[in-house]
Each structure stands twice: as C-alpha cells, then as structure tokens.
Design a protein around this motif. Structure first.
Motif, mmCIF file in Angstrom:
data_model
loop_
_atom_site.group_PDB
_atom_site.id
_atom_site.type_symbol
_atom_site.label_atom_id
_atom_site.label_comp_id
_atom_site.label_asym_id
_atom_site.label_seq_id
_atom_site.Cartn_x
_atom_site.Cartn_y
_atom_site.Cartn_z
ATOM 1 N N ARG A 18 0.822 -1.209 0.000
ATOM 2 C CA ARG A 18 0.000 0.000 0.000
ATOM 3 C C ARG A 18 0.854 1.256 0.000
ATOM 4 N NH1 ARG A 18 -3.163 -0.302 5.046
ATOM 5 N NH2 ARG A 18 -3.603 1.840 4.487
ATOM 6 N N TRP A 19 0.383 2.240 -0.734
ATOM 7 C CA TRP A 19 1.010 3.554 -0.745
ATOM 8 C C TRP A 19 0.859 4.176 0.639
ATOM 9 C CZ3 TRP A 19 -0.395 8.550 0.209
ATOM 10 C CH2 TRP A 19 0.455 9.524 -0.265
ATOM 11 N N GLY A 20 1.858 4.926 1.082
ATOM 12 C CA GLY A 20 1.793 5.605 2.362
ATOM 13 C C GLY A 20 2.212 4.743 3.537
ATOM 14 N N ARG A 21 2.657 3.517 3.281
ATOM 15 C CA ARG A 21 3.101 2.614 4.331
ATOM 16 C C ARG A 21 4.592 2.355 4.167
ATOM 17 N NH1 ARG A 21 -0.423 2.822 8.000
ATOM 18 N NH2 ARG A 21 0.253 0.839 8.845
ATOM 19 N N GLN A 22 5.250 2.005 5.247
ATOM 20 C CA GLN A 22 6.626 1.546 5.171
ATOM 21 C C GLN A 22 6.638 0.063 5.543
ATOM 22 O OE1 GLN A 22 9.081 3.727 7.910
ATOM 23 N NE2 GLN A 22 7.569 3.641 9.543
ATOM 24 N N TYR A 23 7.671 -0.648 5.094
ATOM 25 C CA TYR A 23 7.683 -2.094 5.251
ATOM 26 C C TYR A 23 9.011 -2.593 5.797
ATOM 27 C CZ TYR A 23 3.323 -2.156 2.716
ATOM 28 O OH TYR A 23 2.022 -1.945 2.347
ATOM 29 N N ALA A 24 8.925 -3.510 6.774
ATOM 30 C CA ALA A 24 10.099 -4.228 7.253
ATOM 31 C C ALA A 24 10.416 -5.306 6.222
ATOM 32 C CB ALA A 24 9.818 -4.855 8.614
ATOM 33 N N VAL A 25 11.700 -5.472 5.912
ATOM 34 C CA VAL A 25 12.126 -6.382 4.848
ATOM 35 C C VAL A 25 12.941 -7.523 5.446
ATOM 36 C CG1 VAL A 25 13.408 -6.572 2.682
ATOM 37 C CG2 VAL A 25 12.199 -4.439 3.233
ATOM 38 N N ARG A 26 12.521 -8.738 5.169
ATOM 39 C CA ARG A 26 13.247 -9.931 5.612
ATOM 40 C C ARG A 26 13.717 -10.712 4.391
ATOM 41 N NH1 ARG A 26 14.957 -12.726 9.739
ATOM 42 N NH2 ARG A 26 14.911 -14.999 9.722
ATOM 43 N N ASP A 27 14.996 -11.091 4.376
ATOM 44 C CA ASP A 27 15.565 -11.899 3.302
ATOM 45 C C ASP A 27 15.354 -13.368 3.674
ATOM 46 O OD1 ASP A 27 17.414 -13.486 1.747
ATOM 47 O OD2 ASP A 27 18.431 -11.619 1.227
ATOM 48 N N LEU A 28 14.591 -14.084 2.854
ATOM 49 C CA LEU A 28 14.246 -15.466 3.166
ATOM 50 C C LEU A 28 15.344 -16.469 2.815
ATOM 51 C CD1 LEU A 28 10.519 -15.398 2.016
ATOM 52 C CD2 LEU A 28 11.469 -14.944 4.295
ATOM 53 N N TRP A 29 16.326 -16.058 2.013
ATOM 54 C CA TRP A 29 17.471 -16.930 1.742
ATOM 55 C C TRP A 29 18.485 -16.866 2.869
ATOM 56 C CZ3 TRP A 29 16.975 -20.667 -1.434
ATOM 57 C CH2 TRP A 29 16.347 -20.538 -2.662
ATOM 58 N N THR A 30 18.786 -15.655 3.311
ATOM 59 C CA THR A 30 19.830 -15.486 4.332
ATOM 60 C C THR A 30 19.284 -15.458 5.751
ATOM 61 O OG1 THR A 30 19.724 -13.067 4.214
ATOM 62 C CG2 THR A 30 21.270 -14.181 2.707
ATOM 63 N N HIS A 31 17.947 -15.428 5.882
ATOM 64 C CA HIS A 31 17.284 -15.395 7.194
ATOM 65 C C HIS A 31 17.712 -14.170 7.989
ATOM 66 C CE1 HIS A 31 16.104 -19.444 6.141
ATOM 67 N NE2 HIS A 31 17.374 -19.781 6.038
ATOM 68 N N THR A 32 17.787 -13.029 7.299
ATOM 69 C CA THR A 32 18.192 -11.781 7.946
ATOM 70 C C THR A 32 17.123 -10.712 7.763
ATOM 71 O OG1 THR A 32 19.362 -11.064 5.947
ATOM 72 C CG2 THR A 32 20.673 -12.188 7.632
ATOM 73 N N ASP A 33 17.034 -9.819 8.736
ATOM 74 C CA ASP A 33 16.161 -8.658 8.634
ATOM 75 C C ASP A 33 16.967 -7.535 8.015
ATOM 76 O OD1 ASP A 33 13.935 -9.928 9.814
ATOM 77 O OD2 ASP A 33 14.765 -9.577 11.805
#
Length: 170
Positions: A95-110
């Motif tokens: 959604r526009w106007g939102r920020q998102y936490a990003v998790r890498d599913l290969w490296t298991h890192t935030d």
C-alpha cells in the motif's frame, strides 16, 4: 497449500547445498501458506524498457500475499550481477503511504525498514532474491518525501493522494 511441493532429484546424491535449499523453512512457509487466492505472480518483467513480457527472459519481479506479509521474489535473468529495485506501488499487495520491514528469506536476515522502494544490490547472474515485507506503519511524515510514491505520465504527470485527491507535481 498455495501449490504442491515437488522434488524431482535423486535424494541419495543430493548435495548439502541443495539439501539446505529444500529445508529452508521460510521458503516452505510460502508454499504451505494458508492465504487463499493467487500464488506469487509477476508484477513487472523488468528486462525490457516497457516492462512487458519477453519470451527470451522470464518475468523478474514477482509478488503475492501471505499470512505473514507480502512475498517479493526477484530473479536476475541477466548474465551479470545486477541491482534490482522496485517501487512498492508496483505490487498489488503493498500500500502507498506505508513503510515495510524487509526480511531476506534466503539469508534469514532482517534488512531494516524501507519506504516506497527497495533495492536488492548485486543480485548474482541468474540468481534470485526472496523477501517477506511486513507492514511497519505509516511513512514518516518528516522524511521530505514527495506527496506521491509514483506519478503517472499521460501527457502531464499526476498521482492520487491517500485521500483520493489528484495531485500535480510541483
């Protein structure tokens, strides 16, 4: 289940690297997700300047809903490493106007919290990136951001604010 999980390799000769891929619980969770509807689908081809299908290069940018957030898959179809970036408004599940936490599913890192865009740096040739984006609240109001995340260019640039008002850029 979003899709059946099929393995077509001789298990007795499976390398440790391939076994680790098959045992990646974060990726299996996407496959086994309980959200009913479409799976992970293309939202942009990326290789072509007009972002349309190309029989020689499959779609590079994919997204889909999951019970834990939005899944984003990036596939580098090029013969060289490349940075791969996307705007959140390109995926129908962000959604526009939102920020998102990003998790890498290969490296298991935030990988922190992103606003409006995300860039995966140095994706190896013919490599992939698997991300899970979870809503981290409204965009920061004091970040000096343009009023819209993406402008449409049909003669004159414009966009629609969160409240539905049409905005012309300054």
């Amino acid at each position: 289940m979003k899709s059946p999980l099929l393995i077509s390799t001789p298990l007795a000769s499976l390398s440790d690297e391939n076994l680790e891929i098959l045992k990646n619980t974060e990726l299996i969770a996407i496959n086994q997700d309980s959200v009913v509807g479409t799976g992970v689908v293309p939202f942009r081809w990326g290789y072509n300047p007009d972002y349309v299908s190309d029989n020689l290069h499959p779609a590079q940018y994919w997204s889909g809903r999951s019970e834990n957030g939005t899944v984003i898959m990036l596939i580098n179809v090029l013969d060289d490493a490349a940075d791969m970036a996307f705007n959140f408004t390109e995926s129908p599940w962000l959604r526009w106007g939102r920020q998102y936490a990003v998790r890498d599913l290969w490296t298991h890192t935030d990988n922190g919290v992103s606003v409006r865009t995300y860039t995966a740096a140095g994706v190896p040739a013919h490599g992939s990136v698997a991300l899970l984006l979870t809503d981290a609240g409204e965009e920061p109001q004091d970040a000096g951001l343009a009023p819209c995340a993406l402008y449409e260019y049909w003669g004159n640039p414009w966009c629609v604010d969160q409240n539905g008002t049409k905005i012309q850029p300054p």
